[in-house]
Design an enzyme around this catalytic site. Structure first.
Site, PDB file in Angstrom:
ATOM      1  CB  SER A 160      -1.014  67.752  45.768  1.00  0.00           C
ATOM      2  OG  SER A 160      -1.252  67.683  44.381  1.00  0.00           O
TER       3      SER A 160
ATOM      4  CD  GLU B 271      -9.351  69.662  44.088  1.00  0.00           C
ATOM      5  OE1 GLU B 271      -8.391  69.926  43.338  1.00  0.00           O
ATOM      6  OE2 GLU B 271     -10.533  69.681  43.722  1.00  0.00           O
TER       7      GLU B 271
ATOM      8  CG  ASP C 230     -17.553  76.108  36.101  1.00  0.00           C
ATOM      9  OD1 ASP C 230     -17.093  76.517  35.020  1.00  0.00           O
ATOM     10  OD2 ASP C 230     -17.192  75.047  36.639  1.00  0.00           O
TER      11      ASP C 230
ATOM     12  CG  PHE D 205     -18.923  66.419  37.513  1.00  0.00           C
ATOM     13  CD1 PHE D 205     -19.521  67.573  38.006  1.00  0.00           C
ATOM     14  CD2 PHE D 205     -17.540  66.358  37.436  1.00  0.00           C
ATOM     15  CE1 PHE D 205     -18.754  68.652  38.409  1.00  0.00           C
ATOM     16  CE2 PHE D 205     -16.757  67.431  37.832  1.00  0.00           C
ATOM     17  CZ  PHE D 205     -17.374  68.587  38.320  1.00  0.00           C
TER      18      PHE D 205
ATOM     19  CG  HIS E 157      -4.159  67.610  42.390  1.00  0.00           C
ATOM     20  ND1 HIS E 157      -3.741  68.375  43.474  1.00  0.00           N
ATOM     21  CD2 HIS E 157      -5.491  67.857  42.252  1.00  0.00           C
ATOM     22  CE1 HIS E 157      -4.782  69.052  43.955  1.00  0.00           C
ATOM     23  NE2 HIS E 157      -5.858  68.750  43.239  1.00  0.00           N
TER      24      HIS E 157
HETATM   25  C1  LIG Z   1      -7.465  71.444  39.346  1.00  0.00           C
HETATM   26  C2  LIG Z   1      -8.791  72.150  39.284  1.00  0.00           C
HETATM   27  C3  LIG Z   1      -9.343  72.694  40.442  1.00  0.00           C
HETATM   28  C4  LIG Z   1     -10.559  73.373  40.399  1.00  0.00           C
HETATM   29  N1  LIG Z   1     -11.061  73.913  41.575  1.00  0.00           N
HETATM   30  C5  LIG Z   1     -12.208  74.645  41.544  1.00  0.00           C
HETATM   31  C6  LIG Z   1     -12.724  75.262  42.724  1.00  0.00           C
HETATM   32  O1  LIG Z   1     -12.151  75.143  43.817  1.00  0.00           O
HETATM   33  N2  LIG Z   1     -13.862  75.985  42.632  1.00  0.00           N
HETATM   34  C7  LIG Z   1     -14.524  76.155  41.434  1.00  0.00           C
HETATM   35  O2  LIG Z   1     -15.557  76.844  41.418  1.00  0.00           O
HETATM   36  N3  LIG Z   1     -14.076  75.560  40.293  1.00  0.00           N
HETATM   37  C8  LIG Z   1     -12.923  74.809  40.316  1.00  0.00           C
HETATM   38  N4  LIG Z   1     -12.464  74.232  39.155  1.00  0.00           N
HETATM   39  C9  LIG Z   1     -13.246  74.354  37.913  1.00  0.00           C
HETATM   40  C10 LIG Z   1     -12.942  75.658  37.127  1.00  0.00           C
HETATM   41  O3  LIG Z   1     -13.343  76.786  37.862  1.00  0.00           O
HETATM   42  C11 LIG Z   1     -13.700  75.586  35.807  1.00  0.00           C
HETATM   43  O4  LIG Z   1     -13.179  74.573  35.000  1.00  0.00           O
HETATM   44  C12 LIG Z   1     -13.842  76.888  35.039  1.00  0.00           C
HETATM   45  O5  LIG Z   1     -14.829  76.712  34.019  1.00  0.00           O
HETATM   46  C13 LIG Z   1     -12.563  77.367  34.336  1.00  0.00           C
HETATM   47  O6  LIG Z   1     -11.641  77.795  35.241  1.00  0.00           O
HETATM   48  P1  LIG Z   1     -10.127  78.186  34.754  1.00  0.00           P
HETATM   49  O7  LIG Z   1      -9.432  78.683  35.951  1.00  0.00           O
HETATM   50  O8  LIG Z   1      -9.542  77.094  33.989  1.00  0.00           O
HETATM   51  O9  LIG Z   1     -10.487  79.412  33.779  1.00  0.00           O
HETATM   52  P2  LIG Z   1      -9.649  80.235  32.697  1.00  0.00           P
HETATM   53  O10 LIG Z   1      -8.244  79.815  32.629  1.00  0.00           O
HETATM   54  O11 LIG Z   1      -9.958  81.669  32.934  1.00  0.00           O
HETATM   55  O12 LIG Z   1     -10.349  79.765  31.339  1.00  0.00           O
HETATM   56  C14 LIG Z   1     -11.767  79.735  31.222  1.00  0.00           C
HETATM   57  C15 LIG Z   1     -12.172  79.775  29.760  1.00  0.00           C
HETATM   58  O13 LIG Z   1     -11.927  81.056  29.230  1.00  0.00           O
HETATM   59  C16 LIG Z   1     -11.012  80.990  28.146  1.00  0.00           C
HETATM   60  N5  LIG Z   1     -10.148  82.188  28.287  1.00  0.00           N
HETATM   61  C17 LIG Z   1      -9.166  82.392  29.189  1.00  0.00           C
HETATM   62  N6  LIG Z   1      -8.637  83.631  29.036  1.00  0.00           N
HETATM   63  C18 LIG Z   1      -9.339  84.218  28.051  1.00  0.00           C
HETATM   64  C19 LIG Z   1      -9.297  85.518  27.449  1.00  0.00           C
HETATM   65  N7  LIG Z   1      -8.440  86.454  27.854  1.00  0.00           N
HETATM   66  N8  LIG Z   1     -10.182  85.796  26.448  1.00  0.00           N
HETATM   67  C20 LIG Z   1     -11.080  84.862  26.022  1.00  0.00           C
HETATM   68  N9  LIG Z   1     -11.169  83.613  26.564  1.00  0.00           N
HETATM   69  C21 LIG Z   1     -10.304  83.307  27.560  1.00  0.00           C
HETATM   70  C22 LIG Z   1     -10.280  79.665  28.308  1.00  0.00           C
HETATM   71  O14 LIG Z   1      -9.769  79.130  27.099  1.00  0.00           O
HETATM   72  C23 LIG Z   1     -11.389  78.797  28.882  1.00  0.00           C
HETATM   73  O15 LIG Z   1     -12.251  78.340  27.861  1.00  0.00           O
HETATM   74  C24 LIG Z   1     -11.258  73.511  39.172  1.00  0.00           C
HETATM   75  C25 LIG Z   1     -10.717  72.927  38.002  1.00  0.00           C
HETATM   76  C26 LIG Z   1      -9.511  72.247  38.046  1.00  0.00           C
HETATM   77  C27 LIG Z   1      -8.968  71.632  36.782  1.00  0.00           C
END
Ligand SMILES: Cc1cc2nc3c(=O)[nH]c(=O)nc-3n(C[C@H](O)[C@H](O)[C@H](O)COP(=O)(O)OP(=O)(O)OC[C@H]3O[C@@H](n4cnc5c(N)ncnc54)[C@H](O)[C@@H]3O)c2cc1C
Length: 283
Positions: free
Chosen positions: A2, A4, A96, A205, A255
């Site tokens: 895939s 991105e 973020d 980064f 990916h």
């Molecule tokens: C493949 C990929 C694509 C991405 N695409 C984008 C994008 O399009 N736009 C963008 O803005 N960012 C993007 N990101 C970055 C991402 O948004 C950041 O890394 C962000 O900081 C974490 O997102 P997450 O979905 O992993 O969060 P989560 O899975 O919610 O985790 C975030 C943090 O919170 C903790 N956590 C989760 N659940 C809980 C809970 N219930 N209680 C306490 N702590 C908890 C986790 O351990 C982690 O430290 C991407 C990252 C990746 C790997």
């Protein structure tokens, strides 16, 4: 496989994106995805890009969507618009903190974590959902076990694929995969591959997102700041070796963070065995 992309900001970037999509489309990736800018700043551009890919290329497009700075109702509305337009795959992320905010604070009426978003999306419609995974542990997670629990929550909520943050040492990925499988997680954990050409930018980064840039990479790029051609060759060789090592150990899905550029991704996909489907034969 895939690929991105990110939604283009200017006309020039837009032209670059579409020529990249044209170049990569014949490789028939499983899907391509379009990122969502911090705080929803690219909501309309992401939507437009996803729709144009789906309409004009025959590729399956996935839309990234985040929780940051939006109410649940707003996020649900974005998702419903995608579903109504025929988009069936969402890459669901927390996102973020916007701008200079040091710490992530959930919107009071929003989804707090990606797992909440996944559950919300599943209530909107039966999307296919991919989520993020962190071989080197998400920087805000207290420890690796807690981070693995977060991944598990996202999958329990309905996600069926994890895509990893980029990494360069294949051992990091395989050790992570062992921990993931030992935790009883059996969905695909697709390695995110970042072909690197701008090494200085990568270092800045990576410090933010918790990815290690190995010393051997710094050595390889040292002294090449004014030599883009050699930099590209070095970058291609690093990414190709990384992908071959993954492939040799059983990985068959990748990916690519293309950064809207086709060259390196196309070359590495070829090395991994992909060929353009509509290629014409000589004569
Ligand atoms: C493949 C990929 C694509 C991405 N695409 C984008 C994008 O399009 N736009 C963008 O803005 N960012 C993007 N990101 C970055 C991402 O948004 C950041 O890394 C962000 O900081 C974490 O997102 P997450 O979905 O992993 O969060 P989560 O899975 O919610 O985790 C975030 C943090 O919170 C903790 N956590 C989760 N659940 C809980 C809970 N219930 N209680 C306490 N702590 C908890 C986790 O351990 C982690 O430290 C991407 C990252 C990746 C790997």
């Amino acid at each position: 496989m895939s690929f991105e992309f990110f939604p283009p900001r200017t006309e020039e970037m837009e032209a670059a994106l579409w020529s990249t999509v044209d170049r990569l489309a014949p490789l028939r990736p499983r899907f391509v995805s379009v990122t969502y800018g911090a705080g929803g700043t690219t909501r309309d551009r992401t939507h437009a890009t996803v729709m144009r890919i789906e309409r004009e290329t025959g590729l399956r497009a996935a839309a990234h969507l985040t929780c940051v700075a939006a109410t649940r109702a707003e996020v649900d509305a974005v998702a419903r618009r995608y579903w109504d337009a025929g988009i069936r795959h969402i890459v669901a992320l927390r996102g973020d903190p916007p701008g200079d905010a040091a710490r992530y604070v959930p919107h009071p009426d929003g989804y707090a974590f990606a797992s909440d978003l996944v559950a919300g999306l599943k209530r909107v419609a039966d999307f296919e959902i991919s989520v993020a995974a962190y071989p080197e542990v998400h920087p805000e997670a207290p420890d690796a076990a807690a981070d693995l629990e977060s991944l598990k929550r996202k999958l329990d909520a309905g996600a069926t694929r994890a895509i990893t943050q980029y990494f360069f040492d294949v051992e990091i990925y395989f050790r992570y995969l062992d921990r993931v499988r030992a935790a009883g997680i059996d969905v695909p954990v697709v390695p995110g591959i970042l072909p690197v050409t701008n090494f200085a930018q990568l270092q800045r980064f990576s410090a933010m997102c918790g990815a290690t840039v190995p010393g051997w990479m710094a050595d390889l790029f040292e002294g090449l700041d004014e030599d883009p051609e050699t930099r590209r060759l070095v970058a291609a060789s690093i990414a190709a070796e990384q992908c071959r090592a993954l492939q040799a150990n059983g990985v068959d899905e990748f990916h690519f963070y293309t950064l809207n550029r086709a060259g390196l991704t196309y070359a590495i996909a070829r090395i991994l065995g992909l060929r353009p489907v509509a290629a014409r034969t000589a004569g």
